[in-house]
Design a protein around this motif. Sequence first.
Motif, mmCIF file in Angstrom:
data_model
loop_
_atom_site.group_PDB
_atom_site.id
_atom_site.type_symbol
_atom_site.label_atom_id
_atom_site.label_comp_id
_atom_site.label_asym_id
_atom_site.label_seq_id
_atom_site.Cartn_x
_atom_site.Cartn_y
_atom_site.Cartn_z
ATOM 1 N N ARG A 249 6.271 15.726 -3.774
ATOM 2 C CA ARG A 249 7.443 15.142 -3.116
ATOM 3 C C ARG A 249 6.997 14.219 -1.984
ATOM 4 N NH1 ARG A 249 10.277 18.644 -0.302
ATOM 5 N NH2 ARG A 249 8.638 20.238 -0.255
ATOM 6 N N CYS A 250 7.651 13.077 -1.865
ATOM 7 C CA CYS A 250 7.271 12.139 -0.811
ATOM 8 C C CYS A 250 8.436 11.245 -0.426
ATOM 9 C CB CYS A 250 6.077 11.281 -1.242
ATOM 10 S SG CYS A 250 6.422 10.175 -2.632
ATOM 11 N N LYS A 251 8.297 10.592 0.712
ATOM 12 C CA LYS A 251 9.273 9.613 1.173
ATOM 13 C C LYS A 251 8.540 8.576 1.995
ATOM 14 C CE LYS A 251 12.156 10.917 4.373
ATOM 15 N NZ LYS A 251 13.158 11.704 5.133
ATOM 16 N N LEU B 121 -13.863 2.362 -2.009
ATOM 17 C CA LEU B 121 -12.486 2.393 -2.485
ATOM 18 C C LEU B 121 -12.387 3.081 -3.842
ATOM 19 C CD1 LEU B 121 -11.051 -1.097 -1.521
ATOM 20 C CD2 LEU B 121 -10.363 1.131 -0.655
ATOM 21 N N LEU B 122 -11.406 3.933 -3.945
ATOM 22 C CA LEU B 122 -11.207 4.676 -5.174
ATOM 23 C C LEU B 122 -10.635 3.763 -6.266
ATOM 24 C CD1 LEU B 122 -9.670 7.847 -3.583
ATOM 25 C CD2 LEU B 122 -11.982 7.589 -4.437
ATOM 26 N N LYS B 123 -11.178 3.895 -7.469
ATOM 27 C CA LYS B 123 -10.754 3.040 -8.573
ATOM 28 C C LYS B 123 -9.287 3.215 -8.911
ATOM 29 C CE LYS B 123 -15.305 2.896 -10.784
ATOM 30 N NZ LYS B 123 -16.087 3.203 -12.004
ATOM 31 N N ILE B 124 -8.765 4.388 -8.559
ATOM 32 C CA ILE B 124 -7.386 4.679 -8.916
ATOM 33 C C ILE B 124 -6.413 3.697 -8.310
ATOM 34 C CG2 ILE B 124 -6.901 6.269 -7.001
ATOM 35 C CD1 ILE B 124 -5.487 8.043 -9.078
ATOM 36 N N PHE B 125 -6.790 3.096 -7.148
ATOM 37 C CA PHE B 125 -5.893 2.171 -6.480
ATOM 38 C C PHE B 125 -6.197 0.710 -6.835
ATOM 39 C CE2 PHE B 125 -5.643 5.839 -3.537
ATOM 40 C CZ PHE B 125 -4.301 6.103 -3.726
ATOM 41 N N TYR C 86 0.830 -1.209 0.000
ATOM 42 C CA TYR C 86 0.000 0.000 0.000
ATOM 43 C C TYR C 86 0.864 1.259 0.000
ATOM 44 C CZ TYR C 86 -4.206 -2.764 1.100
ATOM 45 O OH TYR C 86 -5.253 -3.638 1.057
ATOM 46 N N ALA C 87 1.931 1.248 0.808
ATOM 47 C CA ALA C 87 2.817 2.414 0.888
ATOM 48 C C ALA C 87 3.452 2.709 -0.469
ATOM 49 C CB ALA C 87 3.890 2.175 1.950
ATOM 50 N N LYS C 88 3.855 1.670 -1.174
ATOM 51 C CA LYS C 88 4.467 1.843 -2.498
ATOM 52 C C LYS C 88 3.445 2.366 -3.507
ATOM 53 C CE LYS C 88 8.015 -1.715 -1.827
ATOM 54 N NZ LYS C 88 8.481 -3.085 -2.204
ATOM 55 N N GLN C 89 2.199 1.889 -3.407
ATOM 56 C CA GLN C 89 1.136 2.386 -4.291
ATOM 57 C C GLN C 89 0.914 3.874 -4.067
ATOM 58 O OE1 GLN C 89 -2.501 0.125 -4.028
ATOM 59 N NE2 GLN C 89 -1.430 -1.824 -4.132
ATOM 60 N N VAL C 90 0.887 4.260 -2.793
ATOM 61 C CA VAL C 90 0.684 5.671 -2.452
ATOM 62 C C VAL C 90 1.832 6.515 -2.987
ATOM 63 C CG1 VAL C 90 0.543 7.324 -0.549
ATOM 64 C CG2 VAL C 90 -0.715 5.164 -0.422
ATOM 65 N N ALA C 91 3.059 6.042 -2.808
ATOM 66 C CA ALA C 91 4.227 6.779 -3.297
ATOM 67 C C ALA C 91 4.158 6.946 -4.816
ATOM 68 C CB ALA C 91 5.505 6.041 -2.907
ATOM 69 N N LYS C 92 3.765 5.891 -5.528
ATOM 70 C CA LYS C 92 3.642 5.946 -6.987
ATOM 71 C C LYS C 92 2.628 7.011 -7.396
ATOM 72 C CE LYS C 92 2.755 2.924 -10.991
ATOM 73 N NZ LYS C 92 1.591 3.632 -11.557
ATOM 74 N N PHE C 93 1.487 7.036 -6.707
ATOM 75 C CA PHE C 93 0.444 8.024 -7.008
ATOM 76 C C PHE C 93 0.956 9.440 -6.773
ATOM 77 C CE2 PHE C 93 -2.946 10.797 -5.398
ATOM 78 C CZ PHE C 93 -3.814 10.793 -6.474
#
Length: 282
Positions: free
Chosen positions: A211-213, A276-280, A197-204
């Motif tokens: 900017r994110c980490k 849930l949003l379709k984007i994910f 989930y964290a990687k999906q969020v970072a990709k988005f």
Amino acid sequence: MSELLVCVDFSKSSINALNYAVLLANKINCDILMVWVNKPDKSDSLLPFDNQSLKLDIKSKFEELVEKYSPKLKTGKIKYKLRKGKVYQEIVNQAKYDDAYMIIAGTHGVSGFEEYWIGSNAYKIVTYSPCPVVTVRQSFNIKKTISKIVLPIDSTMETRQKVPFTAELARPFDAEVHILALYSSSVKAIRNKVDSYAKQVAKFLIESNIRCKIEAIEATNVTNSTIEYAVGVNADLISIMTEQETSASNIWLGTYAQQMVNHSPIPVLNLHPKELLKIFSK
């Protein structure tokens, strides 16, 4: 133009919330509506609202705030509204009526038996609000910008629903989003889900030019762990869902959002779960 609704009772806490609202309004081009509620006393009777002197006193205080804060707004306008009834109900009703973009509410924070036995207006507003709510502690020192936003991510599917709105808020401030992967279980499959989930969020966020980490931490109590991390990085905002992952410790301490509203020294952006949003789902 969209509207930020600010709960004002003229306390230091509500004035700090107003200052935070000005910070937001200048970046996202919103008007500000200050709302004061004539609430029932201990006998469930309303204050003598029809008393002309009381009305004039409240309006006079608001006019002073309008005069003081209007020059601080770059594009929006600042107005006020007087309502009668229970505080949280009237704030929520006004937000529904105006289709408010967000509610900003000040909070003193509570602890001990107060947390369990005394209803918090701030938390009730969060619970029933039709829109996102930011709760701001009286002691929070408001800066000129929002530079860091902490975004806790757990193993629930709902945890990612706060991402689009958080991104929308981060963009005009060019804020850095700290994606906080919370490991509240030792089960490998669950920890892997949090990582995913964290990687999906970072990709988005990266694709949205934000900017994110990513940081991963062990979290026996997700509330305390989130707050400790946010304080450690000097964050300006924590973004959460009102329903979050529970643990044995959280069951006895109350809901995740309630703990955050009561204890976080940093402003908290509270959002309700939706489909849930379709984007994910891609």
